[in-house]
Write an enzyme that holds these catalytic residues in place. Structure first.
Site, PDB file in Angstrom:
ATOM      1  N   THR A  46       0.821  -1.203   0.000  1.00 55.69           N
ATOM      2  CA  THR A  46       0.000   0.000   0.000  1.00 55.69           C
ATOM      3  C   THR A  46       0.854   1.251   0.000  1.00 55.69           C
ATOM      4  O   THR A  46       0.630   2.182  -0.786  1.00 55.69           O
ATOM      5  CB  THR A  46      -0.918   0.005   1.236  1.00 55.69           C
ATOM      6  OG1 THR A  46      -1.704  -1.181   1.255  1.00 55.69           O
ATOM      7  CG2 THR A  46      -1.828   1.219   1.235  1.00 55.69           C
ATOM      8  N   TYR A 109     -12.945  -4.606  -3.375  1.00 58.75           N
ATOM      9  CA  TYR A 109     -14.070  -4.254  -4.240  1.00 58.75           C
ATOM     10  C   TYR A 109     -15.033  -5.431  -4.431  1.00 58.75           C
ATOM     11  O   TYR A 109     -16.140  -5.383  -3.936  1.00 58.75           O
ATOM     12  CB  TYR A 109     -13.623  -3.705  -5.602  1.00 58.75           C
ATOM     13  CG  TYR A 109     -14.812  -3.225  -6.416  1.00 58.75           C
ATOM     14  CD1 TYR A 109     -15.495  -2.074  -6.043  1.00 58.75           C
ATOM     15  CD2 TYR A 109     -15.279  -3.946  -7.501  1.00 58.75           C
ATOM     16  CE1 TYR A 109     -16.611  -1.652  -6.736  1.00 58.75           C
ATOM     17  CE2 TYR A 109     -16.407  -3.534  -8.205  1.00 58.75           C
ATOM     18  CZ  TYR A 109     -17.073  -2.383  -7.822  1.00 58.75           C
ATOM     19  OH  TYR A 109     -18.178  -1.980  -8.510  1.00 58.75           O
ATOM     20  N   TYR A 135      -2.597 -10.393   4.171  1.00 57.72           N
ATOM     21  CA  TYR A 135      -2.680  -8.990   4.587  1.00 57.72           C
ATOM     22  C   TYR A 135      -4.143  -8.651   4.819  1.00 57.72           C
ATOM     23  O   TYR A 135      -4.920  -8.592   3.881  1.00 57.72           O
ATOM     24  CB  TYR A 135      -2.052  -8.109   3.506  1.00 57.72           C
ATOM     25  CG  TYR A 135      -2.060  -6.617   3.756  1.00 57.72           C
ATOM     26  CD1 TYR A 135      -2.351  -6.066   5.000  1.00 57.72           C
ATOM     27  CD2 TYR A 135      -1.760  -5.739   2.715  1.00 57.72           C
ATOM     28  CE1 TYR A 135      -2.353  -4.707   5.205  1.00 57.72           C
ATOM     29  CE2 TYR A 135      -1.747  -4.366   2.906  1.00 57.72           C
ATOM     30  CZ  TYR A 135      -2.056  -3.861   4.150  1.00 57.72           C
ATOM     31  OH  TYR A 135      -2.052  -2.489   4.345  1.00 57.72           O
ATOM     32  N   LYS A 164      -0.446 -10.176   8.290  1.00 59.12           N
ATOM     33  CA  LYS A 164      -0.277  -8.770   8.652  1.00 59.12           C
ATOM     34  C   LYS A 164      -1.625  -8.302   9.162  1.00 59.12           C
ATOM     35  O   LYS A 164      -2.579  -8.185   8.402  1.00 59.12           O
ATOM     36  CB  LYS A 164       0.185  -7.928   7.465  1.00 59.12           C
ATOM     37  CG  LYS A 164       0.295  -6.440   7.780  1.00 59.12           C
ATOM     38  CD  LYS A 164       0.670  -5.623   6.560  1.00 59.12           C
ATOM     39  CE  LYS A 164       0.679  -4.135   6.893  1.00 59.12           C
ATOM     40  NZ  LYS A 164       0.988  -3.292   5.714  1.00 59.12           N
ATOM     41  N   ILE A 206       4.931  -4.558  10.195  1.00 58.99           N
ATOM     42  CA  ILE A 206       5.165  -4.074   8.835  1.00 58.99           C
ATOM     43  C   ILE A 206       4.752  -2.615   8.872  1.00 58.99           C
ATOM     44  O   ILE A 206       3.568  -2.298   8.954  1.00 58.99           O
ATOM     45  CB  ILE A 206       4.377  -4.898   7.804  1.00 58.99           C
ATOM     46  CG1 ILE A 206       4.934  -6.335   7.796  1.00 58.99           C
ATOM     47  CG2 ILE A 206       4.481  -4.284   6.417  1.00 58.99           C
ATOM     48  CD1 ILE A 206       4.190  -7.288   6.875  1.00 58.99           C
TER      49      ILE A 206
END
Length: 297
Positions: A46, A109, A135, A164, A206
């Site tokens: 990201t 989405y 994640y 994560k 992270i």
């Protein structure tokens, strides 16, 4: 065996004014973070603006990072997508380029049911041999990996080794660890929750903060591992104003500005992200100074 333990930096991607990747500044940031004590680099996540990279750019940035780091620390490549086949393609490419691990975000989405998440992660993980980190960031994706789902995947899919955890829900993270046990490493995905997640059995973070404060982020983790809980807590609490400033606008808007303050040209953001608002920039700069990070004018 864990991919890494401690403070992994979710590294930003510097751009030139024309929007192309600025590899010279990227290398400077890599060296800054590794020399500052970062325990791993997470590239094209990201914070690295992977969402607006072409597949060719994405692979090129991952490959460059692996080659430039040259085994100094582990490299975890972002390889997630809301399209399972696309995630498989990115994962295979990162594996071929030599990544030490893969960071695979939940589908966004179109999202997925828990059954869909199991099928998605199983398909991606079984397409490669490289260890995978799930994640979970439902605030961005609208999709949440429930504890039982995470535990099932950790126990039943050989190279799904970690998660994560960026849900912000400490109770959920506790339950995940309770159900998964040693089958799943947990990394904090939120810089303001490093200490609590370490206390829940996590093995690191992270981190966005580690882009500009790698030494302190590493020390926060290491002090905890060494049994100096008070020392770890002190860093976590002192860092809170800076962490809040780094998330005063959507990540990675503030951290790209923060790079400029340490003398590394972060460059522009790709639309739809835009430049940080002046009032947030001023607070960010002061928070860096207060935390003891040397800044340039």
């Amino acid at each position: 065996m864990s991919i890494f333990k401690g403070a992994g930096v979710a590294i930003a991607t510097p751009f030139h004014e024309d929007g192309s990747v600025n590899y010279e500044e990227f290398d400077r940031l890599i060296d800054y973070d590794i020399n500052g004590g970062a325990d791993a680099i997470i590239v094209c996540g990201t914070t690295g603006e992977s969402a607006t990279m072409t597949l060719e750019e994405h692979s090129a940035v991952v490959r460059h990072c692996i080659e430039y780091v040259n085994h100094r620390v582990p490299i975890i490549a972002g390889s997630g997508s809301n399209d399972t086949q696309a995630a498989i393609g990115l994962s295979k490419q990162a594996e071929a380029d030599g990544a030490d691990g893969l960071l695979v975000v939940t589908p966004y989405y179109n999202k997925a049911t828990q059954k869909g998440l199991i099928a998605h992660y199983t398909a991606v993980a079984e397409s490669v041999h490289t260890p995978c980190i799930m994640y979970n960031v439902p605030s961005r994706t609208g999709c949440n990996i429930q504890p039982a789902t995470a535990a099932y995947l950790g126990k039943n899919v050989k190279n799904i080794v970690a998660i994560k955890a960026a849900s912000g829900n400490i109770s959920q993270i506790e339950e995940t660890k309770a159900l998964a046990g040693d089958a799943l490493d947990i990394y904090s995905g939120n810089d303001d929750q490093v200490l609590p997640i370490l206390a829940c059995g996590g093995i690191g973070v992270i981190s966005v903060l580690a882009n500009v404060a790698p030494k302190e982020t590493h020390a926060m983790c290491q002090k905890f591992f060494d049994g100096d809980i008070a020392g770890s807590r002190d860093i976590q609490y002192r860092a809170l104003p800076l962490i809040h400033a780094l998330f005063s606008e959507v990540n990675p808007i503030p951290v790209k500005e923060a790079l400029n303050y340490i003398g590394i040209a972060g460059g522009p953001l790709r639309l739809p992200l835009t430049t940080i608002e002046p009032e947030h920039a001023a607070v960010l700069k002061q928070a860096m100074i207060d935390f003891g990070i040397p800044v340039v004018d």
